[in-house]
Scaffold this motif. Structure first.
Motif, PDB file in Angstrom:
ATOM      1  N   ALA A 206       2.966 -64.200  31.424  1.00  0.00           N
ATOM      2  CA  ALA A 206       3.214 -62.677  30.706  1.00  0.00           C
ATOM      3  C   ALA A 206       2.363 -61.671  31.034  1.00  0.00           C
ATOM      4  N   ASP A 207       2.815 -60.557  31.014  1.00  0.00           N
ATOM      5  CA  ASP A 207       2.095 -59.571  31.298  1.00  0.00           C
ATOM      6  C   ASP A 207       1.189 -59.002  29.880  1.00  0.00           C
ATOM      7  N   THR A 208       0.076 -58.665  30.214  1.00  0.00           N
ATOM      8  CA  THR A 208      -1.112 -58.271  29.027  1.00  0.00           C
ATOM      9  C   THR A 208      -0.314 -57.409  28.062  1.00  0.00           C
ATOM     10  N   ARG A 209       0.279 -56.358  28.547  1.00  0.00           N
ATOM     11  CA  ARG A 209       1.085 -55.351  27.728  1.00  0.00           C
ATOM     12  C   ARG A 209       1.875 -55.990  26.732  1.00  0.00           C
ATOM     13  N   ASP A 210       2.660 -57.231  27.097  1.00  0.00           N
ATOM     14  CA  ASP A 210       3.343 -57.762  26.258  1.00  0.00           C
ATOM     15  C   ASP A 210       2.371 -58.684  25.045  1.00  0.00           C
ATOM     16  N   ILE A 211       1.475 -59.159  25.782  1.00  0.00           N
ATOM     17  CA  ILE A 211       0.567 -60.085  24.860  1.00  0.00           C
ATOM     18  C   ILE A 211      -0.238 -59.261  23.858  1.00  0.00           C
ATOM     19  N   GLU A 212      -0.528 -58.098  24.104  1.00  0.00           N
ATOM     20  CA  GLU A 212      -1.395 -57.345  23.243  1.00  0.00           C
ATOM     21  C   GLU A 212      -0.561 -57.024  21.921  1.00  0.00           C
ATOM     22  N   LEU A 213       0.640 -56.957  22.091  1.00  0.00           N
ATOM     23  CA  LEU A 213       1.420 -56.926  20.580  1.00  0.00           C
ATOM     24  C   LEU A 213       1.403 -58.218  19.935  1.00  0.00           C
ATOM     25  N   LEU A 214       1.419 -59.382  20.621  1.00  0.00           N
ATOM     26  CA  LEU A 214       1.305 -60.695  19.795  1.00  0.00           C
ATOM     27  C   LEU A 214      -0.092 -60.722  19.129  1.00  0.00           C
ATOM     28  N   LEU A 215      -1.020 -60.543  19.779  1.00  0.00           N
ATOM     29  CA  LEU A 215      -2.596 -60.561  19.496  1.00  0.00           C
ATOM     30  C   LEU A 215      -2.439 -59.952  18.128  1.00  0.00           C
ATOM     31  N   LYS A 216      -2.352 -58.844  17.652  1.00  0.00           N
ATOM     32  CA  LYS A 216      -2.473 -58.088  16.392  1.00  0.00           C
ATOM     33  C   LYS A 216      -1.621 -58.716  15.111  1.00  0.00           C
TER      34      LYS A 216
END
Length: 162
Positions: A78-88
């Motif tokens: 996955a792209d980090t731009r997609d993952i940052e949304l999940l992390l929060k």
């Protein structure tokens, strides 16, 4: 809708490898590019469902972030731009923050992946609303960054000043 049905069927039949791939696909791709819509604000990313079945979400998210040679054909990236949304949205946000700082500072990890985690951590911080928490994260990032090669540290500091 189709991905959601696949997730549900895979869970009902206990086909966990299909469930996980389909769920990750739904998490990452279903909301990709729609972060400004009401759908995003109403439904979130489904990361809590993975935590509810006791998946090690921090390790899972790191595994789909890190770039590697010769991954298995079924490896999910996955792209980090997609993952940052999940992390929060994760219940384990503090653990994930610590893992990101450790990855940036890990000199045994290649510089490319360390930078991937830097960008992931930096962009994740943009989603934090609490100013005190955001400041603490920024300080943690700044400390971890000092372990990167000097020319990268200089570029990061220069970009931060601009």
């Amino acid at each position: 809708l189709q991905a959601s049905e696949i997730v549900q069927l895979a869970a009902e039949t206990h086909t966990w490898n299909v469930f996980l791939r389909a769920h990750l696909h739904a998490i990452i791709n279903d909301f990709n590019g729609r972060t400004d819509t009401n759908i995003w604000h109403e439904r979130s990313t489904f990361i809590k469902e993975l935590e509810a079945i006791h998946l090690d979400v921090p390790k899972l998210l790191f595994g789909i972030t890190i770039d590697m040679d010769n991954p298995s054909g079924s490896h999910f990236f996955a792209d980090t731009r997609d993952i940052e949304l999940l992390l929060k949205e994760s219940e384990k946000a503090k653990e994930i923050e610590a893992m990101m700082a450790e990855a940036i500072a890990d000199t045994s990890l290649d510089v490319y992946n360390r930078l991937m985690f830097y960008f992931l951590f930096r962009n994740y911080a943009n989603y934090i609303k609490d100013e005190a928490q955001k400041k603490a994260i920024d300080e943690r990032i700044d400390t971890a960054v000092t372990t990167l090669p000097d020319y990268i540290v200089a570029d990061i500091r220069k970009a931060k000043e601009e």
